[in-house]
Enzyme design. Structure first.
Site, PDB file in Angstrom:
ATOM      1  N   ASP A 309      40.778  34.197  34.703  1.00 27.54           N
ATOM      2  CA  ASP A 309      39.522  33.561  34.340  1.00 27.54           C
ATOM      3  C   ASP A 309      39.479  32.077  34.710  1.00 27.54           C
ATOM      4  O   ASP A 309      40.451  31.346  34.501  1.00 27.54           O
ATOM      5  CB  ASP A 309      39.369  33.699  32.812  1.00 27.54           C
ATOM      6  CG  ASP A 309      38.131  33.048  32.256  1.00 27.54           C
ATOM      7  OD1 ASP A 309      37.081  33.675  32.330  1.00 27.54           O
ATOM      8  OD2 ASP A 309      38.225  31.911  31.753  1.00 27.54           O
ATOM      9  N   GLU A 378      38.817  34.492  39.336  1.00 25.74           N
ATOM     10  CA  GLU A 378      37.403  34.139  39.172  1.00 25.74           C
ATOM     11  C   GLU A 378      37.215  32.663  39.438  1.00 25.74           C
ATOM     12  O   GLU A 378      37.811  31.819  38.759  1.00 25.74           O
ATOM     13  CB  GLU A 378      36.923  34.432  37.737  1.00 25.74           C
ATOM     14  CG  GLU A 378      35.447  34.132  37.571  1.00 25.74           C
ATOM     15  CD  GLU A 378      35.054  33.425  36.281  1.00 25.74           C
ATOM     16  OE1 GLU A 378      33.888  33.510  35.889  1.00 25.74           O
ATOM     17  OE2 GLU A 378      35.916  32.751  35.670  1.00 25.74           O
TER      18      GLU A 378
HETATM   19  C1  GLC Z   1      34.639  32.571  32.581  1.00 26.14           C
HETATM   20  C2  GLC Z   1      34.067  33.715  31.806  1.00 26.14           C
HETATM   21  C3  GLC Z   1      33.014  33.215  30.894  1.00 26.14           C
HETATM   22  C4  GLC Z   1      33.609  32.241  29.958  1.00 26.14           C
HETATM   23  C5  GLC Z   1      34.333  31.132  30.704  1.00 26.14           C
HETATM   24  C6  GLC Z   1      35.200  30.340  29.817  1.00 26.14           C
HETATM   25  O1  GLC Z   1      33.731  32.015  33.440  1.00 26.14           O
HETATM   26  O2  GLC Z   1      33.592  34.686  32.678  1.00 26.14           O
HETATM   27  O3  GLC Z   1      32.395  34.243  30.200  1.00 26.14           O
HETATM   28  O4  GLC Z   1      32.646  31.685  29.131  1.00 26.14           O
HETATM   29  O5  GLC Z   1      35.167  31.635  31.704  1.00 26.14           O
HETATM   30  O6  GLC Z   1      36.330  31.048  29.458  1.00 26.14           O
END
Ligand code: GLC
Ligand code: MG
Length: 686
Positions: A309, A378
């Protein structure tokens, strides 16, 4: 050997029962002659001269149980020796040939697709998938109850958004304990049961891993704010006054300053997301070690991969200077990430080293056959696509198996064939050679594109997703064409929505619509759902769509199954054929295989007639294998007049001896070249 070489022992072998037998006693008599009989005969006959022995020897015929010496004499006769030698050399040749064939097959075989390449990745947002206990929030037992859904869809890879213990300020992306399950979702036993059930069905479980930050309730944060010597530098702290100016102009993704004053420690801490999500300090090697231990913890439990993440936020520039404003003429009071070039808070040097270390740890657990551990990152880098591509790693150092490709999320901005091609090409044209592409059309952070593009395009989007090369990601509900819900200001749950209503992510997080019963079958026990259901659930639901061959669900299933059974679709060439204001069209083919596929999708605003007569490699007549409009299945079009309505997609299967890619190499991509040998039905490297 010549007979003349007979040794004194030859005398013994001349006194054998076989000799008698050869003289006419017959096989029955031979069987009755015992060793002691032959000893007696030796005594009575006495030792003969060697020359006599030679004469007698030539009359001996082989018999069962003859002593070694006789055997040796016989074995040297040509009629025994020659076949034996032939057999020997045949065996040698066959063994060598087998070894050579094995080596050749290994050397010539292309790599098999790994599990994360062969199946789409299905994202479960656990709060919204299935509630087993009636509290209105989905849970792990609920997921376990619904595993048949994946069997039905032929999906093998499941990513579950976080279910760690959490105060749920950001619905699980604020982790209080990385080694525990939140009671809202169940227990560790529920998790282990789920994983075992998934594995026994051949499903893989990908967990969310959140390295950038923890919850402010995490034990480490408490120890850090009280300056425990070991934990003092676990987070990013700097001096500031309680009511004074912030240390710099850095802003949180959720809006406003990313610095919050902590009264306990008397300093400010950094949070690139909520103030309840303090950023970990990855410049501290102890923090890296902690995170690696957590990775080990879950890999030991048997999880099959991680979705990493928000990785680009993991490191910040130690100098902590102000970030440059996008518009330098604006007053310096910026409150959103869009106002700043995030040069000092994202994608810092050293980030990839940390991720590669994570990868290396995962590889330790990937050695067992069939237990490859998958890693996807991500990071939203928007136009800076080269930054995204770095997560693929380099030729020498492995990193993610792929970074999520979010470009198709922009499809609704301009529904047209040219735009669709542009977005696809952003990835294909920038991806390092030999890497594996992937496509995302929705997730828990983004508006469902079926809503922003419009219901009309739902099927076309799924067709694109499942016929492009690489791994498709499907956010729960996309397989039935679920749309965003309307959430009133008072219903807002998402913290991002509390800062800015239009940024609320609640609309795309509504409960999955299983059937037309109360609560759409999401919660069968009470009348609670943590977010409202979409009012269309009575018609748009899994159960209803399973019964309808023309449904979004049936089409998803058909395309996914086709993709997995057809080599051109799962690993063949991808070639652009055509793009205009309405239609985007491409070919999937494999060298050596006559069967190929032409995909024609109308993303535009008008019905279209596409003329592909200039594409010499296509046959003159094209038969539709599947249309998103079921009535058009089986239609035959001349290649000069392929008709599509708005939002209609066609998969055309055709047979050809002429491949498109050799004549248009600049229009074509393949991750790992492979050719098909029809005569023996194998794939080989070519
Ligand atoms: C990522 C997740 C999101 C979250 C963020 C902080 O972007 O997909 O949902 O709020 O990280 O952890
Ligand atoms: Mg529940």
């Amino acid at each position: 050997m010549s007979h003349g070489l007979a040794s004194p022992e030859l005398g013994e072998c001349t006194r054998n029962p076989g000799y008698k037998d050869a003289d006419g006693d017959g096989p029955a008599a031979r069987d009755n002659i015992s060793v002691s009989d032959s000893e007696e005969k030796r005594d009575s006959i006495g030792v003969k001269r060697l020359s006599d022995a030679r004469d007698e020897y030539t009359q001996i015929k082989p018999y069962a149980g003859m002593p070694k010496e006789v055997l040796v004499l016989y074995s040297s006769k040509a009629r025994y020796r020659v076949p034996r030698e032939i057999l020997f050399w045949l065996t040698v040749c066959c063994t060598l040939a087998l070894v050579a064939v094995t080596i050749a097959v290994i050397a010539l075989s292309p790599k098999c697709l790994s599990w994360w390449q062969a199946s789409p990745v299905y994202q479960i947002y656990p709060r919204s998938f299935k509630d087993s206990d009636g509290d209105g929030v989905g849970d792990l037992k609920g997921i376990r109850e619904k595993l048949d859904h994946f069997e039905y869809l032929n999906i093998k890879s499941i990513w579950i958004s976080p279910f760690y213990r959490s105060p749920m300020k950001d619905f699980g992306y604020d982790v209080e304990d990385f080694r525990d399950i939140d009671p809202l979702f169940g227990t560790m036993k529920d998790f282990e049961d789920l994983l075992a059930a998934m594995h026994s069905k051949g499903l893989k479980l990908i967990m969310d891993f959140i390295p950038n930050h923890t919850s402010d309730l995490h034990r480490w944060f408490n120890l850090s704010r009280t300056r425990d010597p070991h934990y003092e530098d676990y987070y990013v702290w700097t001096d500031c006054k309680p009511d004074g100016p912030k240390p710099n102009n850095w802003v949180s993704i959720f809006g406003n300053s990313s610095w919050t004053y902590d009264e306990v420690r008397g300093q400010c801490y950094l949070h690139q997301f909520l103030k309840e999500q303090p950023d970990l300090n990855f410049r501290n090697p102890d923090v890296i070690k902690e995170m690696i231990d957590i990775i080990h913890f879950w890999l030991e439990k048997g999880v099959d991969g991680f979705r990493m993440d928000a990785v680009k936020h993991m490191l910040e520039a130690p100098h902590m200077r102000d970030e440059p404003q996008v518009d330098p003429n604006k007053p310096p009071l910026v409150t959103t990430e869009w106002d700043l070039h995030s040069d000092y808070t994202t994608s810092q040097v050293g980030l990839h080293d940390i991720l590669r270390e994570f990868r290396a740890q995962m590889d330790i657990y990937s050695q067992e056959p069939g237990r490859y551990r998958f890693m996807v990152t991500e990071s939203y880098d928007y136009e800076e696509v080269y930054k995204t591509m770095m997560y693929y790693g380099s030729r020498l150092e492995k990193e993610g198996d792929f970074p999520f490709n979010f470009y198709l999320l922009d499809l609704p901005h301009n529904t047209s064939g040219v735009w669709a091609k542009h977005l696809v090409h952003l990835w294909m044209g920038n991806m390092p050679k030999g890497k594996w592409p992937n496509w995302v059309v929705g997730n828990h952070d983004r508006t469902r594109i079926s809503s922003s593009a419009g219901r009309l395009y739902v099927r076309a989007i799924n067709m694109l997703l499942l016929t492009l090369p690489g791994t498709a990601t499907t956010y729960y509900g996309e397989e039935i064409g679920m749309e965003n819900i309307n959430v009133t200001a008072s219903q807002i749950q998402d913290p991002a929505g509390k800062y800015n209503t239009s940024a609320s992510r609640d609309p795309q997080r509504s409960p999955l619509q299983w059937n037309a019963d109360t609560n759409a079958g999401f919660n069968e026990k009470t009348n609670l759902t943590w977010l409202p259901l979409h009012p269309d659930y009575e018609t748009v639901n899994v159960e209803a769509q399973m019964k309808d061959d023309g449904s979004v669900l049936a089409q998803y299933r058909f395309l996914n199954t086709l993709r997995q059974s057809e080599l051109p679709l799962n690993r063949g060439w991808f070639c652009y054929v055509h793009a205009d204001a309405n239609v985007f069209s491409y070919i999937r083919e494999l060298d050596g295989l006559k069967r190929a596929f032409l995909i024609v999708v109308n993303f535009g605003k008008e019905s279209a007639v596409t003329d592909l007569s200039s594409v010499r490699e296509l046959p003159d007549e094209l038969k539709v294998l599947m249309s998103t409009t079921i009535a058009n299945d089986g239609k035959v079009f001349p290649k000069s007049r392929i008709q599509t309505e708005v939002g209609e997609g066609l998969v055309i299967q055709y047979s050809t001896n002429t491949r498109f890619n050799p004549n248009h190499p600049e229009e074509c991509y393949i991750s790992e070249k492979a050719c098909y040998l029809e005569t023996i039905d194998i794939l080989y490297k070519c």
